[in-house]
Design an enzyme around this catalytic site. Structure first.
Site, short mmCIF file in Angstrom:
data_model
loop_
_atom_site.label_atom_id
_atom_site.label_comp_id
_atom_site.label_asym_id
_atom_site.label_seq_id
_atom_site.Cartn_x
_atom_site.Cartn_y
_atom_site.Cartn_z
N GLY A 65 0.82 -1.20 0.00
CA GLY A 65 0.00 0.00 0.00
C GLY A 65 0.85 1.25 0.00
O GLY A 65 2.07 1.20 -0.21
N ALA A 66 0.20 2.38 0.26
CA ALA A 66 0.90 3.66 0.24
C ALA A 66 1.83 3.83 1.43
O ALA A 66 2.83 4.53 1.34
CB ALA A 66 -0.11 4.80 0.21
N VAL B 59 3.92 -2.45 3.58
CA VAL B 59 3.92 -3.67 2.79
C VAL B 59 3.50 -4.81 3.70
O VAL B 59 3.69 -4.77 4.92
CB VAL B 59 5.31 -3.96 2.17
CG1 VAL B 59 5.70 -2.88 1.18
CG2 VAL B 59 6.37 -4.09 3.26
N VAL B 60 2.90 -5.85 3.11
CA VAL B 60 2.39 -6.99 3.89
C VAL B 60 3.13 -8.24 3.42
O VAL B 60 3.21 -8.52 2.22
CB VAL B 60 0.87 -7.16 3.71
CG1 VAL B 60 0.37 -8.31 4.59
CG2 VAL B 60 0.15 -5.87 4.06
N LYS C 16 2.18 -6.72 8.56
CA LYS C 16 2.16 -5.42 7.90
C LYS C 16 3.32 -4.58 8.44
O LYS C 16 3.31 -4.18 9.59
CB LYS C 16 0.82 -4.71 8.13
CG LYS C 16 0.68 -3.37 7.45
CD LYS C 16 -0.72 -2.81 7.68
CE LYS C 16 -0.93 -1.49 6.97
NZ LYS C 16 -2.31 -0.97 7.16
N ASP D 19 -12.07 4.19 3.87
CA ASP D 19 -11.31 3.76 2.69
C ASP D 19 -11.78 2.39 2.22
O ASP D 19 -10.97 1.50 1.93
CB ASP D 19 -9.81 3.73 3.00
CG ASP D 19 -8.95 3.61 1.74
OD1 ASP D 19 -9.49 3.89 0.64
OD2 ASP D 19 -7.77 3.26 1.84
#
Length: 428
Positions: free
Chosen positions: A152-153, A156-157, A175, A271
């Site tokens: 994501g912004a 990271v996962v 995460k 979101d």
């Protein structure tokens, strides 16, 4: 005129979507300001845009968590903030108009103590090295894969494998949060990190991803440990194109049940999109990523307060977020759920952004006003009436989550049990 043919999803209709981290929207924004604002945002890939007009004519432009959550969400009075200046050189936050002016002594004592919670010195010295913690990510949850299962912004996962001689292998989604930016104080960084963790770790529902822990890895990066959902995200399921209408409605019902739970806990997600909806091995749809979520009502409050800031991904942002400084975040979630349902049914987005600059959105408004917006009119009768109220541009008349749950069509939607039901249908 909309035609849903096999060649409808032309590669030329691919759009690039920006995820907006929470930020204030300019007071006197004009078209040029808006274009400049979106140009510098990071690009996120998303579903193809569904054209609704001729592209040649125009261009688509609980009370027990009270003390913990109170520490997180800028709900302190000026008195508390001023006292902080004696122990830190950092700038104080703005006074929150929604809380009492005089906080309790115990609450005042615990405000802004994030650094001690996370094992860092609370002196306010940003140059201080973090204290060594007793147990790292590797020791508690095993080895993480080098590759990412999500990105994501702001994080990271990765997938972590926990091996035990007495137990079978356990999998966790880890995460890893971004590092602190140079223009960001330690207090601001910890506040954002703890906001997400404290919200997600307090939520326990079958349609919400379970948050397990917050630890540091060997490089002292902060990591949030969550349950692993092996089914991937809803975005990929939609792109594969194999979802039946029964599965689509089942996912909608599970999503609405998850949102209803969040709102009952005083939390708005802000979101909601297919990328933030995961599927586990049993077919449960689960809401994840609370990075821009807002607590609109504390456990001791009777009246919800309004939210601020433009955040989320453009095709799923409700029109009032573009127009108003403050808005009801619950209505924002409802609108986003409607766009997600549209994506599941038509495998695309109706418009790039709910703004006057978007010609497809203007077409939606015009056709909706005369009950002639074809994607909605093609839906079954019960579903059609609900979707019209979900995608109501006016938040004051938009349907509430309680009204959706009570709707007869919605109540008759069959949901699967452990991935299957009597029809049967199985998720992916």
């Amino acid at each position: 005129m909309v035609t849903f043919s096999t060649d409808y999803w032309a590669p030329g209709m691919e759009v690039t979507v920006r995820r907006r981290i929470e930020q204030s929207y300019p007071d006197n924004s004009n078209n040029a300001d808006y274009q400049h604002h979106t140009h510098n945002d990071k690009h996120w890939s998303t579903l193809r845009q569904v054209p609704t007009i001729n592209s040649s004519d125009s261009t688509p432009s609980s009370s027990k968590n009270r003390n913990l959550i109170h520490k997180i969400f800028h709900h302190e009075s000026k008195a508390s903030s001023s006292n902080l200046q004696h122990s830190s050189n950092e700038t104080t936050d703005q006074d929150d108009p929604y809380l009492p002016r005089t906080p309790k002594v115990q609450e005042k004592k615990n405000i802004f103590n994030f650094t001690r919670v996370l094992g860092r010195p609370a002196s306010g010295d940003e140059a201080s090295e973090p204290k060594k913690i007793d147990c790292t990510l590797l020791e508690k949850y095993g080895i993480c894969d080098k590759g990412n299962i999500g990105q994501g912004a702001t994080a990271v996962v990765r997938l972590a494998h926990k091996l035990s001689p007495k137990e079978s292998e356990k999998l966790f989604a880890v995460k890893e949060f971004r590092k602190r930016r140079k223009n960001e104080t330690e207090k601001e960084y910890i506040k954002k990190l703890m906001s997400e963790f404290c919200i997600s770790s307090s939520l326990h529902h079958e349609n919400v991803v379970e948050t397990v822990d917050l630890v540091q890895d060997e490089q002292q990066h902060w990591c949030e440990v969550m349950e692993y959902c092996s089914g991937g995200d809803l975005y990929n399921a939609i792109k594969q194109g194999h979802m039946t209408r029964i599965e689509v409605n089942c996912c909608l019902k599970q999503l609405m049940k998850g949102v209803a739970y969040l709102h009952s806990m005083g939390v708005a997600h802000r979101d909601i999109k297919p990328e933030n909806l995961l599927l586990d091995a049993k077919g449960h749809l689960k809401i994840t990523d609370f990075g821009v979520s807002d607590v609109f009502r504390m456990g001791w409050e009777d009246t919800p307060h309004l939210s601020k800031g433009l955040c989320g991904s453009e095709p799923y942002i409700a029109p009032e977020e573009f127009q108003k400084k403050e808005y009801d975040a619950r209505c924002v979630d409802i609108w986003a759920c409607g766009i997600v349902y549209y994506c599941m049914v038509y495998k695309g987005i109706p418009f790039r952004a709910a703004t006057p600059q978007d010609a497809n959105y203007q077409h939606f408004l015009n056709m909706r006003g005369v009950n002639n917006y074809e994607p909605i009119e093609k839906l079954p009768t019960g579903c059609r009436s609900v979707m019209k109220r979900i995608l109501d541009p006016n938040p004051a008349t938009r349907i509430t989550i309680e009204e959706i749950i009570a709707d007869e069509w919605f109540k008759n939607i069959e949901t699967c049990v452990h991935g299957e039901n009597q029809n049967p249908h199985r998720h992916f």
